[in-house]
Design an enzyme around this catalytic site. Structure first.
Site, PDB file in Angstrom:
ATOM      1  CE1 TYR A   1     100.052  29.364 187.598  1.00 12.09           C
ATOM      2  CE2 TYR A   1     101.742  27.898 188.468  1.00 12.09           C
ATOM      3  CZ  TYR A   1     100.580  28.092 187.748  1.00 12.09           C
ATOM      4  OH  TYR A   1      99.945  27.026 187.173  1.00 12.09           O
TER       5      TYR A   1
ATOM      6  CB  THR B   1      99.716  24.180 177.939  1.00 13.29           C
ATOM      7  OG1 THR B   1     100.347  24.800 179.086  1.00 13.29           O
ATOM      8  CG2 THR B   1      99.007  22.906 178.377  1.00 13.29           C
TER       9      THR B   1
ATOM     10  CE  LYS C   1      97.115  28.108 188.984  1.00 13.24           C
ATOM     11  NZ  LYS C   1      95.833  27.947 188.264  1.00 13.24           N
TER      12      LYS C   1
END
Length: 266
Positions: free
Chosen positions: A155, A190, A159
């Site tokens: 991840y 979220t 990014k």
């Protein structure tokens, strides 16, 4: 940059940050037209119905992982309102697994969605912005896009890659009056950790404590939009410690490394 009478395209708009951006812009009641995209058409329609002035909103399902299909999606988007002025590149997926236990297939899937999907959509829309001699790309990166932390190696890589691409692109297209803002959220409430991929590619299916205690997505959206209007190149939005980590990385990287090793980041 302002949003008045602009056509604004938002990916990852079915939930979380993308949904909150759509709701916040719709509340401004400034004649903006919205295009909402994600894989989940039913959820997109629910978001549309929650927005103010839903008659100015269209739903356009797409899958960032299938990045070879995104060029035709741009044609569909342009046909909806005749133009696009701002693209919020917000769609993506996270990870919760140590690198040594993470399949290369999972590494690839995260890069396909977060990096290749985002740049494929950007490249497909770019000629339209160049022809108009104006436009705006807003990219949802992460504090992890500046500071790598455990359980997020792939991840973080995806990014970090976005920063490299869009920093280069910003220099290349400056003469065309095209703005690029990279937003780096810290922990935001979220489903990102619930949907995060584990080492074998299955979702984690639980919310991290840090995510649960983070900013609300509504608060994040309210902080982000003024930064886009001010044409900031990069903005960090999160808790004090998360934002501080960016500056520690820049000025005292060894200290930050020690802090990360000792900190709980789940």
């Amino acid at each position: 940059m302002n949003f008045t009478n602009k056509t604004i395209w938002i990916t990852g708009a079915s939930s979380g940050i993308g949904k909150s951006i759509a709701l916040e812009i719709s509340k401004l009641d400034i004649g903006a037209k919205l295009i909402l995209s994600s894989r989940n058409e039913a959820a997109l329609n629910k978001v549309k119905n929650e927005c103010v002035n839903s008659e100015n909103i269209r739903v356009l399902p797409l899958d960032l992982e299938k990045y070879s299909t995104l060029k035709p999606k741009v044609s569909e988007a342009l046909a909806l309102f005749g133009s696009v002025d701002i693209l919020f590149n917000n769609g993506g997926i996270s990870q919760r697994s140590y690198a040594k236990y993470t399949s290369v297939d999972v590494d690839k899937r995260i890069m396909d969605i977060n990096y290749l999907g985002t740049i494929a959509l950007t490249k497909a829309l770019l000629p339209h912005f160049i022809t108009k001699n104006e436009g705006c790309f807003v990219i949802t990166s992460s504090i992890v896009g500046k500071v790598g932390t455990p359980l997020r190696s792939s991840y973080a890589a995806s990014k970090h890659a976005l920063h490299g691409f869009f920093d280069s692109l910003r220099a290349e297209i400056y003469k065309h009056n095209i703005q690029i803002t990279i937003a780096c959220p810290g922990f935001v409430q979220t489903n990102v950790s619930i949907n995060a991929l584990t080492g074998d590619g299955t979702p984690q299916n639980k919310m991290d404590t840090a995510t649960k205690n983070g900013l609300t997505s509504e608060n994040f959206a309210k902080k982000l939009l003024p930064s886009v209007k001010k044409e900031k190149q990069e903005v960090y939005i999160g808790g004090f410690k998360e934002v501080l980590a960016v500056y520690l990385k820049r000025f005292t990287p060894n200290l930050l490394s020690k802090i990360i090793r000792k900190s709980a980041v789940t």
